[in-house]
Design an enzyme around this catalytic site. Structure first.
Site, mmCIF file in Angstrom:
data_model
loop_
_atom_site.group_PDB
_atom_site.id
_atom_site.type_symbol
_atom_site.label_atom_id
_atom_site.label_comp_id
_atom_site.label_asym_id
_atom_site.label_seq_id
_atom_site.Cartn_x
_atom_site.Cartn_y
_atom_site.Cartn_z
ATOM 1 C CB SER A 228 17.965 -39.507 77.383
ATOM 2 O OG SER A 228 18.456 -38.653 76.451
ATOM 3 C CG ASP B 47 14.308 -35.249 81.242
ATOM 4 O OD1 ASP B 47 14.547 -34.379 81.919
ATOM 5 O OD2 ASP B 47 14.296 -35.734 80.594
ATOM 6 C CG ASP C 135 13.541 -33.775 77.328
ATOM 7 O OD1 ASP C 135 13.939 -32.863 77.204
ATOM 8 O OD2 ASP C 135 14.420 -34.881 77.715
#
Length: 555
Positions: free
Chosen positions: A470, A81, A123
């Protein structure tokens, strides 16, 4: 042990071609009666959290063979990410979760594997693997590869990825730090292999995987560079063979009670808001009803017990030394459910074995960091189906805030305005058409949220979006607004200058515009053209659901 899935490719004269192919891969004939264990590995040179997996693969393989199984590696893709942030690549991040689940299902079913070890870290990869485990419901065990160490500096300063790259970039732009200090941050932000050091999405998911009972004790917080992680990898390889023999499957482990435990641990630590999407999607695959409102219910009755980076001062290395997941469960012992685990002992039995907890890091319920847990679910005319805020990262003065809307139809537009000084105190930045369908892919907004903090606007500007954030995000940032703009959600009708009220204690998010005006705007609203019209993402946008249901895909 009863009949194995792999018997379908190893037993009977009809399977002569199958055995020939197995012999062709090098499988000795005498090994064909053993449990076939797939090791799904997301090793890649592209992600720091995954570069150390070759080492862990060896130890898992040793464990499988020691336990009496026969192992087969197969690869699963990984997207970082941080690397995908701020450009077209981030459109692909969340959708890879679905691809990962589909790939594991495909390989396990096509090759009739008896069990799986799922080697993961970052993630969307961890939730994708857990979705596959729940969907297949064959014996599975998850090995998360662990967090990286913090960088070291003078006078005890510790460097970490988000605050020393994304936020440092904004501080440099604002003239707070010079180029030399920016380069020092860049050099020291990622000093070892492993997932980013704070309680971002990767590490939150590792902790919740252990809490769900799908990893061995200690796996969720053991560091990537530790010998402990190697030993856990070996023990996981051994244990999966026993799980196959005993017929213990993920749906026996991932019960409703397990998901409630995971939510409690998540909010007690102030974990990533992305876990809302992921727990909803895993529960869906497990056949568990998990309403969005459960997150708020459990957060209200679970105090925040740790001050974890990015909003606080402690890192994963501190949490691991303080007692890890068992330490958190021990502090929550009167509020958690008993539940089976892949380790063998139940959750309550694991808690009973805890010898000590460092209460400077994992505080007791009687002396919490905050009275409520880290996640809040907001509703109101702007988000009738819900929105998510990581309240553990919001300052007290921004828990209630009313400001003027500054609307942007993409992350890039908002980021440009921030960098050019066009956003000022008292604004509410609205970033829309970034939801699951509208993005497509529900991009993370770490760059603009980090810019807000780096520019010193974290206590005077709020941000709302139908995208997501995030795990490194902190400040008054509200995401997952449902319905999203692309399907005509109210967020699509907001105009510059509209007043937006945020009230986290009362769980409200309101656009202060009368109903008649909104109806006039709706009559004039035209759905925009899709941002991406070809390839996988165009197909994804047609089948993905709203964020409040986990952004799952349905035909």
């Amino acid at each position: 042990m009863s009949a194995k899935r792999s018997d379908a490719i190893t037993k009977g004269f009809e399977r002569t071609p199958h055995r020939a192919l197995l012999l062709g891969t090098g499988v000795p004939r005498e090994q064909m009666g053993k449990p076939f264990i797939g090791i799904a590995t997301s090793f890649t040179d592209l992600i720091p959290g995954h570069t150390g997996m070759r080492d862990l693969e060896r130890f898992i393989e040793k464990g499988v063979h020691t336990g009496g199984g026969y192992s087969f590696f197969f690869g699963i893709p990984g997207v970082c990410d941080g690397m995908a942030m701020g450009h077209k690549g981030m459109h692909y991040s969340l959708p890879t979760r679905e691809l990962i689940a589909d790939m594991i299902e495909s390989v396990a079913e096509a090759h009739r594997l008896d069990g799986l070890v799922l080697l993961t870290n970052c993630d969307k990869i961890t939730p994708g693997m857990l979705m596959a485990a729940a969907r297949l419901d064959i014996p599975c065990i998850v090995v998360t590869a662990g967090a990286m160490l913090t960088g070291t500096g003078r006078q005890g300063r510790r460097f970490s990825f988000v605050s020393d790259t994304f936020e440092a970039m904004a501080r440099y732009k604002a003239g707070v730090i010079d180029e030399q200090e920016l380069l020092v941050c860049e050099d020291k932000a990622c000093p070892t292999s492993g997932s980013c050091q704070g309680l971002f999405t990767a590490n939150t998911m590792a902790i919740l995987t252990e809490t769900l009972g799908m990893s061995l004790v200690g796996c969720g917080s053991a560091l990537a560079v530790s010998s402990l992680k190697r030993r856990i990898a070996f023990a996981s390889g051994e244990r999966i063979v026993e799980l196959v023999r005993q017929g213990i499957t993920p749906r026996q482990i991932m019960t409703k009670e397990a998901f409630e435990n995971a939510i409690r641990v998540d909010v007690a630590l102030g974990g990533s808001s992305n876990t809302v999407l992921h727990l909803l999607s895993i529960a869906h695959e497990a056949g568990i009803e998990l309403p969005l409102e459960d997150f708020d219910r459990l957060s209200r009755s679970t105090p925040q017990l740790a001050s974890m980076n990015p909003g606080g001062k402690f890192f994963m290395e501190d949490l691991d030394a303080a007692g890890g997941v068992p330490g958190v469960l021990y502090q929550l012992r009167d509020r958690i459910n008993d539940n089976p685990t892949v380790t063998g002992p139940t959750i309550k039995e694991i808690v009973a074995s805890v010898a000590s907890v460092d209460e400077e890091v994992i505080q007791p319920i009687s002396a919490p960091v905050r009275a409520e847990g880290g996640i809040a679910i907001l509703k109101g005319n702007l988000a009738p189906l819900g929105a998510v805020v990581k309240q553990s990262g919001v300052s007290e003065q921004m828990m209630r805030f009313t400001g003027k809307a500054r609307c942007f139809d993409s992350e890039e537009g908002a980021m440009a305005a921030l960098m050019e000084g066009q956003v000022v105190a008292g604004d509410v930045v609205v970033i829309r058409y970034e939801g699951p369908k509208g993005g497509p892919g529900m991009r993370e907004m770490l760059a603009p949220t980090a810019a807000l903090m780096g520019l010193g606007l974290g206590d005077s500007v709020a941000l709302i979006t139908d995208g997501r954030f995030s795990g490194g995000t902190r400040g008054p940032c509200i995401g997952h607004i449902s319905p999203e703009a692309a399907v005509g959600g109210i967020i699509a009708l907001v105009q510059d200058g509209d007043l937006i009220e945020l009230n986290i204690p009362e769980r409200r998010l309101e656009l202060q515009v009368d109903a008649a005006t909104l109806e006039q705007r709706r009559a004039a609203w035209v759905a925009p053209e899709p941002k991406i019209k070809t390839g996988w993402l165009a197909r994804y946008a047609k089948v993905v659901t709203s964020a409040n249901t986990g952004a799952i895909t349905q035909a």
